[in-house]
Design an enzyme around this catalytic site. Structure first.
Site, PDB file in Angstrom:
ATOM      1  N   CYS A  51      -5.245   1.944  49.829  1.00  0.00           N
ATOM      2  CA  CYS A  51      -5.005   3.388  49.944  1.00  0.00           C
ATOM      3  C   CYS A  51      -4.767   3.842  51.383  1.00  0.00           C
ATOM      4  O   CYS A  51      -4.262   4.952  51.607  1.00  0.00           O
ATOM      5  CB  CYS A  51      -6.159   4.169  49.327  1.00  0.00           C
ATOM      6  SG  CYS A  51      -6.374   3.845  47.558  1.00  0.00           S
TER       7      CYS A  51
ATOM      8  N   HIS B  91      -5.875  11.180  51.971  1.00  0.00           N
ATOM      9  CA  HIS B  91      -5.546  10.373  50.791  1.00  0.00           C
ATOM     10  C   HIS B  91      -6.123  11.048  49.556  1.00  0.00           C
ATOM     11  O   HIS B  91      -7.296  11.433  49.521  1.00  0.00           O
ATOM     12  CB  HIS B  91      -6.122   8.966  50.959  1.00  0.00           C
ATOM     13  CG  HIS B  91      -6.167   8.201  49.681  1.00  0.00           C
ATOM     14  ND1 HIS B  91      -5.056   8.007  48.897  1.00  0.00           N
ATOM     15  CD2 HIS B  91      -7.204   7.604  49.025  1.00  0.00           C
ATOM     16  CE1 HIS B  91      -5.403   7.310  47.822  1.00  0.00           C
ATOM     17  NE2 HIS B  91      -6.689   7.063  47.876  1.00  0.00           N
TER      18      HIS B  91
ATOM     19  N   ASN C  95      -4.596   9.534  41.777  1.00  0.00           N
ATOM     20  CA  ASN C  95      -4.678   8.712  42.983  1.00  0.00           C
ATOM     21  C   ASN C  95      -3.526   7.722  42.962  1.00  0.00           C
ATOM     22  O   ASN C  95      -3.511   6.793  42.158  1.00  0.00           O
ATOM     23  CB  ASN C  95      -6.025   7.981  43.011  1.00  0.00           C
ATOM     24  CG  ASN C  95      -6.217   7.117  44.241  1.00  0.00           C
ATOM     25  OD1 ASN C  95      -5.276   6.761  44.926  1.00  0.00           O
ATOM     26  ND2 ASN C  95      -7.463   6.751  44.510  1.00  0.00           N
TER      27      ASN C  95
END
Length: 347
Positions: A112, A257, A287
């Site tokens: 990520c 993020h 996500n």
């Protein structure tokens, strides 16, 4: 004079299939309320069978090049956790499909944090004179590595891609990446992991009919990840603010993020920033790992939040574990965006 990497184009793409919380609740022990309360996610996009990460990357990359007004780049850096194959890297294929001839191209594997890592790699290449213009892409097809029986991960992740074009320029220009901070702690590698598939633990039977082996699926320890993400993103963000000479209160938008809305607000709190200055689009896309920050940037522009001259702080935390941040003043660019409209909140 120091040479800076200047953001000059932005493009995004998400696959057309929308998977709502209600749809997931029909096949696993979960509910719309459970997912929204714990993550803030209402829906996500999943790629159809046969669609690979490179397909999403090519779409987003083409849009970023169009936004920049030129397909003339010297380097392609692709951040992904879900490459088309373990070998070779996916970036060269993406570059070829975009018609970029024989430019240098490589993958970045920082989960990520991948997009922030890729930005720093691209900025370093520009500063070193290796490249004048770089296409940076974050692209993921997480749906291909999710365990359908694991509600702690399957409800969180979505597929998508976002890309930017960076060019050599002056540090005083809008769009210049002003400061970077990167870090990792490999002692925490077990917190976020796909155990099988590498030299440590080769996957067996993955190509055979029947259920996939358990070690081929993505796994995450949610509670410790939450704690470490808040701490590391806040520390990294502060380091970048110090290097840029910015006070936290002077930042117009914090674009973190998009993992969990509670993480984003907790980081803002630790920095002393108003959480209303936090960009949130995970309700629409979930996500998307390395794609999440460019997708959030494009949404913020489209929603009328992010405007030229705004101070922007980017920060991420991912597997490895890794983390990173950067800062820039938003430039006057036209984005080429393909993303879902806002989803209404349920009462």
């Amino acid at each position: 004079m120091n040479t800076a990497a200047v953001l000059t184009g932005l493009g995004t793409y998400v696959p057309p299939r929308v998977v709502t919380n209600e749809e997931l609740s029909r096949t696993m022990d979960t509910s719309d309320e459970w997912i929204r309360t714990r993550t803030g996610i209402a829906q996500r996009h999943w790629a159809d069978t046969g669609t690979a990460t490179s397909d999403l990357a090519v779409e987003a990359g083409a849009r970023a090049l169009k936004s920049a007004g030129s397909a003339d780049v010297d380097l392609v850096v692709l951040a992904t956790t879900t490459p088309d194959h373990p070998c070779p890297a996916t970036a060269p294929q993406v570059a070829s499909r975009l018609g970029l001839r024989t430019v240098a191209a490589y993958d970045v594997a920082a989960v990520c944090s991948g997009f922030v890592y890729a930005l720093a790699c691209a900025a370093g290449a520009i500063a070193a004179g290796v490249a004048e213009r770089v296409l940076v892409i974050g692209a993921e097809t997480y749906s291909t590595i999710l365990n359908p029986d694991d509600r702690t991960t399957s409800v969180i992740f979505g597929d998508g891609a976002g890309a930017v074009v960076l060019r050599a320029g002056d540090p005083s220009e809008p769009g210049a990446l002003l400061a970077h901070d990167l870090g990792s702690d490999g002692s925490l590698k077990d917190l976020i992991m796909v155990p099988g598939g590498g030299s440590r633990q080769p996957v067996t039977g993955a190509a055979e009919p029947g259920p996939r082996p358990a070690d081929s699926y993505f796994g995450m320890q949610g509670k410790p990840v939450f704690r470490h993400a808040v701490t590391r993103m806040a520390e990294s963000s502060q380091a970048v603010l110090d290097r840029a000479g910015w006070a936290a209160q002077s930042v117009d938008w914090f674009v973190g993020h998009q993992a969990n809305v509670r993480i984003l607000h907790a980081v803002a709190d630790q920095l002393g920033m108003d959480k209303e200055r936090t960009v949130v689009n995970l309700d629409r896309v979930g996500n998307t790992s390395a794609a999440s920050i460019p997708l959030a940037l494009a949404d913020a522009v489209s929603d009328g939040l992010l405007a030229p001259g705004h101070r922007v702080l980017l920060s991420a935390f991912g597997g490895g574990v890794t983390w990173g941040s950067t800062a820039l003043v938003w430039p006057d660019i036209t984005t080429d965006r393909d993303i879902s409209p806002k989803t209404p909140r349920s009462s």
